[in-house]
Design a protein around this motif. Structure first.
Motif, short mmCIF file in Angstrom:
data_model
loop_
_atom_site.label_atom_id
_atom_site.label_comp_id
_atom_site.label_asym_id
_atom_site.label_seq_id
_atom_site.Cartn_x
_atom_site.Cartn_y
_atom_site.Cartn_z
N MET A 1 34.99 50.29 32.59
CA MET A 1 34.29 49.35 33.44
C MET A 1 33.33 48.51 32.60
O MET A 1 32.66 49.04 31.70
CB MET A 1 33.53 50.10 34.54
N LEU A 2 33.24 47.22 32.91
CA LEU A 2 32.38 46.31 32.16
C LEU A 2 31.04 46.13 32.87
O LEU A 2 30.98 46.05 34.09
CB LEU A 2 33.05 44.95 32.00
N PHE A 3 29.98 46.04 32.07
CA PHE A 3 28.63 45.82 32.58
C PHE A 3 28.04 44.58 31.93
O PHE A 3 28.36 44.26 30.78
CB PHE A 3 27.73 47.03 32.29
N THR A 4 27.15 43.91 32.65
CA THR A 4 26.47 42.75 32.08
C THR A 4 25.15 43.16 31.45
O THR A 4 24.49 44.10 31.90
CB THR A 4 26.21 41.67 33.15
N PHE A 23 30.63 43.76 36.89
CA PHE A 23 31.26 42.51 37.28
C PHE A 23 32.15 42.75 38.50
O PHE A 23 32.72 43.82 38.66
CB PHE A 23 32.11 41.95 36.14
N GLY A 24 32.27 41.72 39.33
CA GLY A 24 33.21 41.80 40.44
C GLY A 24 32.58 42.31 41.71
O GLY A 24 31.87 43.31 41.71
N GLY A 25 32.80 41.59 42.82
CA GLY A 25 32.32 42.06 44.11
C GLY A 25 33.26 43.13 44.66
O GLY A 25 34.46 42.91 44.79
N ARG A 26 32.73 44.29 44.97
CA ARG A 26 33.56 45.41 45.41
C ARG A 26 33.16 45.95 46.78
O ARG A 26 33.66 46.98 47.22
CB ARG A 26 33.52 46.54 44.37
N SER A 27 32.22 45.27 47.45
CA SER A 27 31.71 45.81 48.71
C SER A 27 31.35 44.67 49.66
O SER A 27 31.42 43.49 49.30
CB SER A 27 30.47 46.67 48.45
N SER A 77 40.84 47.35 37.93
CA SER A 77 39.73 48.29 38.15
C SER A 77 38.56 48.03 37.21
O SER A 77 37.40 48.17 37.60
CB SER A 77 40.22 49.73 37.99
N ILE A 78 38.83 47.64 35.98
CA ILE A 78 37.77 47.44 34.99
C ILE A 78 36.95 46.20 35.30
O ILE A 78 35.71 46.22 35.23
CB ILE A 78 38.35 47.36 33.57
N HIS A 79 37.61 45.12 35.66
CA HIS A 79 36.91 43.84 35.76
C HIS A 79 36.40 43.52 37.17
O HIS A 79 35.22 43.24 37.35
CB HIS A 79 37.83 42.71 35.29
N VAL A 80 37.26 43.49 38.16
CA VAL A 80 36.84 43.01 39.48
C VAL A 80 37.21 43.93 40.64
O VAL A 80 36.77 43.71 41.76
CB VAL A 80 37.41 41.61 39.77
#
Length: 220
Positions: A1-4, A23-27, A77-80
């Motif tokens: 998973m990527l973090f900013t 990153f990425g809206g998941r909710s 899964s990793i990005h968005v």
């Protein structure tokens, strides 16, 4: 998973990271007016539901070509993640409904919100993909795709449909389709607030149960 690294630090620029922002809206969230105070956030519920209800297309990017759909699962899964990109609401009796449209690969999650409650309850999932064991090319040729990358949702209340039940219009930008779905309540869904406590019973469920029409749109 990527973090900013842009967000998540303390007050000073040289402080340590105090929280991790991905990153990425998941909710999806519910906020109160007028100050937009956060009442509820679904967190990772969408991904848990998709993993349980549609594991063959879990976090699956929309592709073109000979790739078998099932073999592309988990690639976002990793990005968005599932990338919820559209949302709308409606009512069934005194029960509020929340519809969340997904981009990867598409589909709709339905939640209900009983009267005077701030916590939605998951009800059902609709995935507009007929066979995850076929390639993207095969599904496009067979018009086996509907609601892929759901960019818009429109709820039509029952008194406007002429059928006695509400409908949901699902626009899939990648599949080039508009899908018309029926919404059905199972159990005793009251129309009056005085009976709203009965909605806490697990006997009441709401399902997207019938694919009525798929119109393939011509790209210009």
């Amino acid at each position: 998973m990527l973090f900013t690294k842009v967000n998540g630090r303390g007050d000073s620029s040289d402080s340590k990271m105090t929280k991790f922002v991905t990153f990425g809206g998941r909710s999806f969230s519910i906020r109160a007016l007028p100050d937009l105070d956060l009442l509820y956030d679904s967190g990772n519920d969408i991904e848990h539901r998709m993993a349980a209800e549609a594991s063959d297309v879990f976090n699956c990017p929309v592709q073109d070509g000979p790739n078998v759909v099932r073999y592309d699962r988990d690639k976002t899964s990793i990005h968005v993640g599932p990338k919820p990109i559209s949302i709308t609401s409606g009512r069934l009796g005194s029960l509020s409904l929340i519809f969340v449209g997904l981009a990867n690969p598409g589909g709709v999650l339905l939640y209900s919100l009983p009267l005077n409650s701030e916590r939605p309850r998951f009800e059902s999932t609709w995935i507009g993909l007929s066979d995850a064991f076929k390639s993207w090319d095969e599904l496009y040729m067979e018009t086996g795709l509907g609601g892929i990358t759901v960019t818009d949702l429109s709820f039509i209340p029952s008194h406007q449909t002429g059928s006695g039940v509400p409908w949901l219009l699902v626009a899939g930008s990648k599949s080039g389709t508009v899908t018309l779905l029926k919404i059905k309540g199972n159990g005793d869904i009251p129309y009056f607030p005085s009976r709203a406590d009965s909605l806490k019973s697990s006997a009441v469920t709401v399902v997207i149960y019938s694919l009525l029409l798929v119109t393939v749109l011509t790209a210009t």
